[in-house]
Design a protein around this motif. Structure first.
Motif, PDB file in Angstrom:
ATOM      1  N   ARG A  60      -6.935   1.369   4.813  1.00  0.00           N
ATOM      2  CA  ARG A  60      -7.971   0.964   3.858  1.00  0.00           C
ATOM      3  C   ARG A  60      -8.249   2.041   2.805  1.00  0.00           C
TER       4      ARG A  60
ATOM      5  N   ARG B 114     -10.410  -7.401  -6.098  1.00  0.00           N
ATOM      6  CA  ARG B 114      -9.524  -6.252  -5.932  1.00  0.00           C
ATOM      7  C   ARG B 114      -8.387  -6.584  -4.969  1.00  0.00           C
TER       8      ARG B 114
ATOM      9  N   CYS C 178       0.837  -1.192   0.000  1.00  0.00           N
ATOM     10  CA  CYS C 178       0.000   0.000   0.000  1.00  0.00           C
ATOM     11  C   CYS C 178       0.876   1.247   0.000  1.00  0.00           C
TER      12      CYS C 178
ATOM     13  N   GLY D 192      -6.366  -4.977  -2.051  1.00  0.00           N
ATOM     14  CA  GLY D 192      -6.702  -3.894  -1.145  1.00  0.00           C
ATOM     15  C   GLY D 192      -5.845  -3.884   0.089  1.00  0.00           C
TER      16      GLY D 192
ATOM     17  N   TYR E  99      -7.109   0.483  -3.299  1.00  0.00           N
ATOM     18  CA  TYR E  99      -7.689  -0.719  -3.899  1.00  0.00           C
ATOM     19  C   TYR E  99      -7.404  -0.693  -5.398  1.00  0.00           C
TER      20      TYR E  99
ATOM     21  N   MET F  75      -0.593  -5.799   0.501  1.00  0.00           N
ATOM     22  CA  MET F  75      -1.986  -5.829   0.049  1.00  0.00           C
ATOM     23  C   MET F  75      -2.430  -7.271  -0.170  1.00  0.00           C
TER      24      MET F  75
END
Length: 461
Positions: A317, A308, A283, A310, A320, A290
């Protein structure tokens, strides 16, 4: 004496028969049989379940006599004898063997038992010294004990030198193969980037077993990769052995580096084995790995939501990306990198003894930790200082082996096309991506549908 590791307990069965005959002659009732099969009474480090159960029975007053085939079958360590004497001397426990009977309550009998135990441990020590001398002579000739639970190492006969003859039938190829061929195949697959668990699973499905006849498992594959024996080397990983190697030293060094280094220790993902970038892509907002949120159909609107990648960290969060789009983009970039003229063709490990040094330092680290726990074995600050030094050197070596292993892996797939890349096993594709790039997915730079390549940061390794 027993041959349990070969599935044969005839000797132990003979001992029980002789002891039962003696019990009948003495008019003693046999209440229980205690057997420690293939466990030496001389070895101080092993626990003998049968022996311990018998001591408990003596202490509880459940038995008042013991019959053994010979004194050294009962105990070969004076301290074990003293345990038995302490428990049984006030309970009138008697000992019997084909050579005579003793009473633990008799001072003279106890003295004689102690003398016999002293001679037994001396004979065991003498036998150990003879074995050590024999092993030393073997080492001078480039030989070692064969080892292995089945009496030999996988790929070698019981003499430890001869390559083992055909004994496996592959369910995949339907043709007979020899164990050395299986070893070569395992190393080739590890060097190609396949996961150990995947290799072990396929070998087990093909009917390959360990030398003890058990189902092949990932730990057995890891031990195979780590063993210098297959490169024709002694246990130190440096000295040439008397047997012919099954794989080259370069392949052994590199495969071992893949297992001990950090080249492909990817961040964990619960579904990493099913998706190309799960656990690899990170991320761009928080830096965590992820994972994949599988696709579904909305129960209210009926709209399909694609799978996805994510960031699943509760505090983040924020990032994505569509699985198919991100996989396709990273695949194209990886294949392009593998076809680039500057892609290295794979170089030799920077130091030929790196894997051996890693193992030696790992063993030294374990010894230091044990000494630190036992404060009587040295000054604590000196031991901690040495531990820090070992850790620092291990970090250097693992960084070195990681770079060499990645170079070797990418070199094996130079010039590959997208179709060929897609046909590789998923563990190999994951390893190639991790060897070529650090993948960071940034927060979306714009609103609306569409996949933007500028939101994916691929940093060459």
């Amino acid at each position: 004496m027993s041959l349990a590791r070969f599935g044969d307990t005839t000797k132990v069965d003979d001992q029980e028969r002789i002891c039962r005959e003696l019990a009948a002659q003495l008019g003693w009732h046999v209440a229980e049989v205690y057997t420690d099969n293939s466990i030496s009474a001389w070895n101080k480090r092993v626990k003998r379940p049968g022996w311990l159960a018998m001591l408990d029975a003596v202490d509880a007053g459940q038995i008042n006599a013991i019959i053994t085939y010979h004194g050294d079958r009962l105990t070969r360590q004076p301290r074990d004898l003293e345990k038995l004497i302490d428990l049984g001397e006030n309970k009138g426990v008697r000992l019997a063997s084909p050579t005579g009977t003793r009473n633990l309550g008799s001072r003279d009998d106890r003295a004689m038992l102690r003398v016999i135990a002293a001679f037994a441990v001396n004979e065991s020590d003498a036998k150990s010294d003879r074995q050590k001398d024999q092993y030393a002579r073997w080492r001078l000739k480039g030989r070692v004990v064969t080892g292995g639970r089945g009496g030999r190492m996988f790929g070698f006969d019981t003499d430890g030198v001869t390559h083992f003859p055909p004994n496996r039938c592959s369910l995949i190829t339907r043709k007979e193969v020899v164990e050395p061929d299986i070893v070569r195949d395992v190393f080739a697959r590890v060097l190609a980037g396949e996961a150990v668990r995947h290799i072990a699973r396929e070998l087990a499905a093909a009917g390959v077993t360990t030398t003890a006849g058990k189902r092949i498992h990932p730990l057995a594959v890891r031990r195979m990769i780590a063993s210098p024996r297959y490169a024709g080397l002694m246990p130190d990983g440096e000295s040439k052995a008397a047997w012919e190697p099954i794989v080259t030293r370069d392949d052994w060094e590199t495969a071992n580096a893949l297992m001990t280094g950090n080249a492909y220790v990817l961040a964990p993902g619960h579904n990493a084995r099913r998706y190309l970038l799960s656990g690899i892509a990170r991320c761009g907002a928080c830096g965590h790995p992820m994972q994949v949120l599988t696709g579904y159909t909305s129960p209210t609107s009926g709209r399909k939501v694609a799978a996805r990648y994510g960031c699943l960290v509760m505090e983040c969060r924020k990032v994505y990306r569509n699985v198919a789009h991100l996989d396709a983009y990273v695949t194209r970039r990886t294949v392009s990198r593998l076809n680039h003229p500057l892609n290295p063709a794979g170089r030799l490990p920077a130091s030929p003894g790196v894997a051996a040094e890693i193992r030696a330092l790992t063993e030294e680290r374990a010894e230091l930790e044990e000494m630190i726990t036992d404060h009587t074995k040295g000054r604590l600050h000196l031991l901690l200082g040495r531990l820090d030094s070992v850790d620092a050197r291990l970090a250097q070596l693992r960084e070195l082996t990681a770079a060499d292993a990645a170079s070797r892996l990418t070199g094996r797939h130079t010039g590959i096309g997208e179709d060929e890349f897609g046909g590789l096993p998923l563990p190999v594709r994951r390893a190639l991506v991790a060897a070529c790039y650090t993948v960071v997915v940034l927060p979306a730079s714009g609103r609306g549908p569409g996949f933007r390549t500028e939101d994916v940061q691929l940093t060459p390794r």
